[in-house]
Design an enzyme around this catalytic site. Structure first.
Site, PDB file in Angstrom:
ATOM      1  N   ARG A   1       0.831  -1.212   0.000  1.00  0.00           N
ATOM      2  CA  ARG A   1       0.000   0.000   0.000  1.00  0.00           C
ATOM      3  C   ARG A   1       0.872   1.273   0.000  1.00  0.00           C
ATOM      4  O   ARG A   1       0.990   1.961  -1.011  1.00  0.00           O
ATOM      5  CB  ARG A   1      -0.952  -0.022   1.212  1.00  0.00           C
ATOM      6  CG  ARG A   1      -2.144   0.903   1.082  1.00  0.00           C
ATOM      7  CD  ARG A   1      -1.835   2.340   1.401  1.00  0.00           C
ATOM      8  NE  ARG A   1      -1.297   2.505   2.760  1.00  0.00           N
ATOM      9  CZ  ARG A   1      -0.760   3.636   3.195  1.00  0.00           C
ATOM     10  NH1 ARG A   1      -0.686   4.692   2.416  1.00  0.00           N
ATOM     11  NH2 ARG A   1      -0.280   3.712   4.429  1.00  0.00           N
ATOM     12  N   ASP A   2       1.532   1.546   1.086  1.00  0.00           N
ATOM     13  CA  ASP A   2       2.330   2.780   1.187  1.00  0.00           C
ATOM     14  C   ASP A   2       3.474   2.774   0.174  1.00  0.00           C
ATOM     15  O   ASP A   2       3.819   3.812  -0.405  1.00  0.00           O
ATOM     16  CB  ASP A   2       2.880   2.890   2.620  1.00  0.00           C
ATOM     17  CG  ASP A   2       3.568   4.217   2.897  1.00  0.00           C
ATOM     18  OD1 ASP A   2       3.353   5.180   2.143  1.00  0.00           O
ATOM     19  OD2 ASP A   2       4.335   4.281   3.871  1.00  0.00           O
TER      20      ASP A   2
ATOM     21  N   HIS B   1      10.875   7.041   7.898  1.00  0.00           N
ATOM     22  CA  HIS B   1      11.391   7.115   6.525  1.00  0.00           C
ATOM     23  C   HIS B   1      12.895   7.362   6.572  1.00  0.00           C
ATOM     24  O   HIS B   1      13.393   8.016   7.496  1.00  0.00           O
ATOM     25  CB  HIS B   1      10.687   8.240   5.755  1.00  0.00           C
ATOM     26  CG  HIS B   1       9.337   7.835   5.245  1.00  0.00           C
ATOM     27  ND1 HIS B   1       8.883   8.140   3.999  1.00  0.00           N
ATOM     28  CD2 HIS B   1       8.347   7.123   5.828  1.00  0.00           C
ATOM     29  CE1 HIS B   1       7.670   7.643   3.830  1.00  0.00           C
ATOM     30  NE2 HIS B   1       7.315   7.031   4.924  1.00  0.00           N
TER      31      HIS B   1
ATOM     32  N   CYS C   1       8.020   9.879  -0.316  1.00  0.00           N
ATOM     33  CA  CYS C   1       7.042  10.885   0.041  1.00  0.00           C
ATOM     34  C   CYS C   1       7.022  11.884  -1.100  1.00  0.00           C
ATOM     35  O   CYS C   1       8.068  12.428  -1.452  1.00  0.00           O
ATOM     36  CB  CYS C   1       7.395  11.574   1.352  1.00  0.00           C
ATOM     37  SG  CYS C   1       6.255  12.920   1.719  1.00  0.00           S
TER      38      CYS C   1
ATOM     39  N   ASN D   1      10.392   4.437   2.705  1.00  0.00           N
ATOM     40  CA  ASN D   1      10.167   3.832   4.011  1.00  0.00           C
ATOM     41  C   ASN D   1      11.376   3.025   4.465  1.00  0.00           C
ATOM     42  O   ASN D   1      12.176   2.568   3.643  1.00  0.00           O
ATOM     43  CB  ASN D   1       8.975   2.872   3.904  1.00  0.00           C
ATOM     44  CG  ASN D   1       7.668   3.588   3.639  1.00  0.00           C
ATOM     45  OD1 ASN D   1       7.190   4.336   4.471  1.00  0.00           O
ATOM     46  ND2 ASN D   1       7.093   3.363   2.470  1.00  0.00           N
TER      47      ASN D   1
ATOM     48  N   HIS E   1       6.695   4.576  12.336  1.00  0.00           N
ATOM     49  CA  HIS E   1       6.726   4.536  10.867  1.00  0.00           C
ATOM     50  C   HIS E   1       7.770   5.558  10.400  1.00  0.00           C
ATOM     51  O   HIS E   1       7.481   6.742  10.270  1.00  0.00           O
ATOM     52  CB  HIS E   1       5.327   4.897  10.362  1.00  0.00           C
ATOM     53  CG  HIS E   1       5.154   4.825   8.875  1.00  0.00           C
ATOM     54  ND1 HIS E   1       4.294   3.932   8.281  1.00  0.00           N
ATOM     55  CD2 HIS E   1       5.699   5.540   7.865  1.00  0.00           C
ATOM     56  CE1 HIS E   1       4.321   4.112   6.958  1.00  0.00           C
ATOM     57  NE2 HIS E   1       5.170   5.086   6.682  1.00  0.00           N
TER      58      HIS E   1
END
Ligand code: MG
Length: 311
Positions: free
Chosen positions: A24-25, A220, A251, A260, A218
Site C-alpha cells: 500500500r504505502d 522514513h 514521500c 520507508n 513509521h
C-alpha cells in the site's frame, strides 16, 4: 554472509511485530501502474516470507490515487488471504468503509495529520476538521467489530511548517485515539526525526495515557535515520514497526526521499540483536529482487543490495 551473527542486545523486546506497508504505502508512490496480478503475487510472497501483518491496499477513490484503484480486484483475488484481523487496508471515509465491509475486511487504517498544512493538502480540510471526517468511520468500524489503526503523518517535521511541536502531535494523537482506535502509528513522513525526538514524543504520549503498547512507529530513511529511530523506539517499549519490503515508497513532498524503512534492513538488525520477527530474510530479499524487476529499478535497501551480491 547471508545472516548476521546473533548477539542479544540489551533493552530490546524479545519479539517485534513488523507491520508491512509495501503493497500500500510502497506502491502508492509508484508512478507506473502495477497490475493487480503483480500486487497479489507480491502479497502472497510477503506472506510466504513470514510477514504476519500486511497492509494490502487502500479504499481511497481512484481519482485521488490511481495506483490503488484496483482494491476490489486485488482483494477478490486474494480471497481469505486478504481479510482477517492482520490484513488491514486504508479507509479514508464512509464510502471507503462501505467498500471494505463489502469485501469482509476485519481491519482498517485511517490517516490523520499532525499539521494543518498537510491536512489541507492530503485531507482537503484543516487539521481541526479531520476528527469529524474520521469519527463516523471509526465509530461504525468499531461497532462492526473491526480493528482500527490511526496513522498520524508529519509527527517529526513538516515540509511547509518546519518543526512540529510535540504537544501538537500529542493533541492530534489523543483526539484520534479518543475516537476508539486500537493502534497509533507515528509517521515521520519526511524522515527528519532523530532519536531524542523519538524518545520525547513517546514520553509525552505516555503522559497522556497513550502507552507504547498501543503505539507503532513509521520511519522514513530520507536522512538515513529510520533504523536508528526504530531501535530507539523499541528500547522505549514499542514493539510494532512499520516497514516496506525493499524500501519501496517515498514521500511526494520530499524530493530526495528514499522511502520507508526497508523491511530487510529491519529484519537484519533485529535478527542480529536476537529479536524474533518470524521473517525469512532470504525469501524476503528474493521478493524484493523480483519486485525490483517488475518496477525496472533496483531496491534502495542496503541489505537487499548486499545480499543480492553475496553467495
Ligand atoms: Mg511511509
Amino acid at each position: 554472509m547471508r545472516t548476521p551473527q546473533v548477539e542479544r542486545a540489551p533493552g530490546l523486546p524479545p519479539e517485534v511485530t513488523i507491520y508491512e506497508v509495501g503493497p500500500r504505502d510502497g506502491l502508492q508512490n509508484e508512478q507506473a501502474i502495477v497490475s493487480a496480478a503483480t500486487k497479489v503475487e507480491f502479497i502472497r510472497r510477503l506472506e510466504a516470507a513470514g510477514l504476519q501483518t500486511i497492509e494490502t491496499t487502500s479504499f481511497v477513490p481512484a481519482t485521488w490515487v490511481p495506483q490503488m484503484g484496483d482494491a476490489e480486484e486485488v482483494l477478490g483475488a486474494l480471497g481469505a488471504a486478504g481479510t482477517g484481523p492482520r490484513r488491514p487496508a486504508l479507509v479514508p471515509n464512509q464510502r471507503g468503509l462501505d467498500r471494505a465491509e463489502e469485501l469482509g475486511l476485519e481491519a482498517i487504517a485511517i490517516f490523520g495529520s499532525a499539521t494543518d498544512t498537510f491536512a489541507r493538502k492530503n485531507l482537503n480540510r484543516p487539521s481541526a476538521e479531520q476528527y469529524a471526517m474520521f469519527e463516523p468511520v471509526v465509530t461504525r468500524a468499531k461497532a462492526d467489530g473491526m480493528w482500527v489503526r490511526a496513522y498520524v503523518s508529519m509527527c517529526f517535521g513538516d515540509p511547509w511548517e518546519g518543526p512540529v511541536p510535540i504537544d501538537q502531535v500529542v493533541d492530534v494523537a489523543e483526539r484520534l485515539m479518543g475516537l476508539g482506535c486500537d493502534e497509533l502509528s507515528l509517521g515521520d513522513t519526511i524522515g527528519v526525526g532523530t532519536t531524542g525526538h523519538v524518545h520525547r514524543l513517546l514520553e509525552a504520549l505516555g503522559r497522556r495515557r497513550i502507552g507504547t503498547d498501543r503505539v507503532a512507529v513509521h520511519f522514513h530513511d530520507t536522512y538515513g535515520q529510520a533504523l536508528a529511530n526504530t531501535m530507539a523506539a523499541l528500547r522505549d517499549g514499542v514493539s510494532v514497526v512499520d516497514a516496506s519490503t525493499g524500501g519501496l515508497g517515498g514521500c511526494p513532498y520530499a524530493k530526495s526521499a528514499t522511502g520507508n524503512l526497508a523491511t530487510e534492513d529491519l529484519v537484519w538488525a533485529l535478527t542480529g540483536a536476537g529479536v524474533q520477527t518470524g521473517v525469512d530474510l532470504e525469501q524476503l530479499v528474493a521478493t524484493s529482487l523480483w519486485m525490483a524487476a517488475q518496477l525496472g529499478r533496483p531496491s534502495p535497501s542496503n541489505v537487499v543490495r548486499a545480499l543480492a551480491g553475496s553467495d
